[in-house]
Motif scaffolding. Structure first.
Motif, PDB file in Angstrom:
ATOM      1  N   GLN A  24      -7.429  11.321  -2.849  1.00 49.05           N
ATOM      2  CA  GLN A  24      -6.524  10.226  -2.556  1.00 49.05           C
ATOM      3  C   GLN A  24      -6.951   9.564  -1.248  1.00 49.05           C
ATOM      4  OE1 GLN A  24      -2.564  11.577  -2.004  1.00 49.05           O
ATOM      5  NE2 GLN A  24      -1.703   9.549  -1.822  1.00 49.05           N
ATOM      6  N   GLN A  25      -6.875   8.242  -1.171  1.00 49.89           N
ATOM      7  CA  GLN A  25      -7.282   7.526   0.038  1.00 49.89           C
ATOM      8  C   GLN A  25      -6.142   7.510   1.047  1.00 49.89           C
ATOM      9  OE1 GLN A  25      -9.583   4.346   0.232  1.00 49.89           O
ATOM     10  NE2 GLN A  25     -11.016   5.054  -1.272  1.00 49.89           N
ATOM     11  N   SER A  26      -6.504   7.361   2.332  1.00 42.22           N
ATOM     12  CA  SER A  26      -5.461   7.231   3.343  1.00 42.22           C
ATOM     13  C   SER A  26      -4.855   5.835   3.230  1.00 42.22           C
ATOM     14  CB  SER A  26      -6.025   7.472   4.738  1.00 42.22           C
ATOM     15  OG  SER A  26      -6.994   6.510   5.040  1.00 42.22           O
ATOM     16  N   ARG A  27      -3.553   5.749   3.507  1.00 43.51           N
ATOM     17  CA  ARG A  27      -2.832   4.490   3.316  1.00 43.51           C
ATOM     18  C   ARG A  27      -2.087   4.129   4.591  1.00 43.51           C
ATOM     19  NH1 ARG A  27       2.258   2.762   1.313  1.00 43.51           N
ATOM     20  NH2 ARG A  27       2.999   4.900   1.288  1.00 43.51           N
ATOM     21  N   THR A  28      -2.360   2.941   5.112  1.00 43.88           N
ATOM     22  CA  THR A  28      -1.713   2.478   6.333  1.00 43.88           C
ATOM     23  C   THR A  28      -0.313   1.987   6.024  1.00 43.88           C
ATOM     24  OG1 THR A  28      -3.839   1.837   7.261  1.00 43.88           O
ATOM     25  CG2 THR A  28      -1.894   0.862   8.251  1.00 43.88           C
ATOM     26  N   ARG A  50       6.978   6.015   3.007  1.00 45.56           N
ATOM     27  CA  ARG A  50       6.280   5.853   1.723  1.00 45.56           C
ATOM     28  C   ARG A  50       6.602   4.513   1.078  1.00 45.56           C
ATOM     29  NH1 ARG A  50       3.208  10.004   0.888  1.00 45.56           N
ATOM     30  NH2 ARG A  50       3.880  12.103   1.389  1.00 45.56           N
ATOM     31  N   GLY A  68       6.713   1.943   2.807  1.00 47.46           N
ATOM     32  CA  GLY A  68       5.965   0.997   3.622  1.00 47.46           C
ATOM     33  C   GLY A  68       6.817   0.298   4.651  1.00 47.46           C
ATOM     34  N   TYR A 108      -0.079   6.103   9.312  1.00 41.91           N
ATOM     35  CA  TYR A 108      -0.704   6.147   8.000  1.00 41.91           C
ATOM     36  C   TYR A 108      -0.504   7.516   7.370  1.00 41.91           C
ATOM     37  CZ  TYR A 108      -4.474   8.750  10.264  1.00 41.91           C
ATOM     38  OH  TYR A 108      -5.186   9.703  10.949  1.00 41.91           O
TER      39      TYR A 108
END
Length: 155
Positions: free
Chosen positions: A3-7, A39, A41, A110
């Protein structure tokens, strides 16, 4: 599958207002409703900063709005949040802060690859007005240079 890191939140003015020296990744102590709100955002670190209290580093004035599904178990939106760093890093940061002239500025919040909420903080020195003008001039020139190169390449 990785899974990619998410800002979640970014302090875009930090690079304009400060000279950034050292950058650290810190974990954050959060309650469940704060994680759910992140989560979604929803967070703001525009006015946030980090400071030392009782030998620990705390994130101050970070706004994470209440999660509507949490009803009476909701959190305080602007509460102090403890940052999790290694003991050596904390000692180094406290020493730098005590010497003066620097502040701890959060750059981003993030989620890393493992799904943990992290804050990227930097030791920063404030820029003077002429430094800000220089930064803006350089950014405008780089933008114009790219525009010129694109137009030369297409013709």
């Amino acid at each position: 599958m990785a899974q990619q890191s998410r800002t979640v939140a970014e302090n875009r003015r930090a690079r304009f207002d400060y000279h950034l020296d050292e950058v650290y990744d810190a974990g954050v102590v959060l309650v469940g409703s704060e994680v759910k709100s992140l989560r979604d955002g929803r967070a703001s670190i525009q006015d946030a900063y980090a400071a030392e209290q009782d030998g620990e580093i705390w994130l101050i004035n970070c706004h994470i709005p209440e999660y509507h599904g949490a009803n009476r178990f909701n959190h305080e939106p602007r509460r102090l949040r403890k940052l999790l760093l290694k003991r050596k890093e904390i000692g180094k940061l406290i020493g730098s802060l005590k010497r003066g002239g620097v502040t701890l500025v959060p750059l981003t919040i993030y989620f890393n690859e493992r799904g943990k909420a992290k804050v990227k903080i930097a030791l920063a020195r404030g820029k003077k007005l002429h430094d800000k003008r220089e930064t803006e001039k350089k950014r405008d020139w780089d933008r114009e240079k790219h525009r010129l190169m694109r137009s030369k390449g297409k013709e």
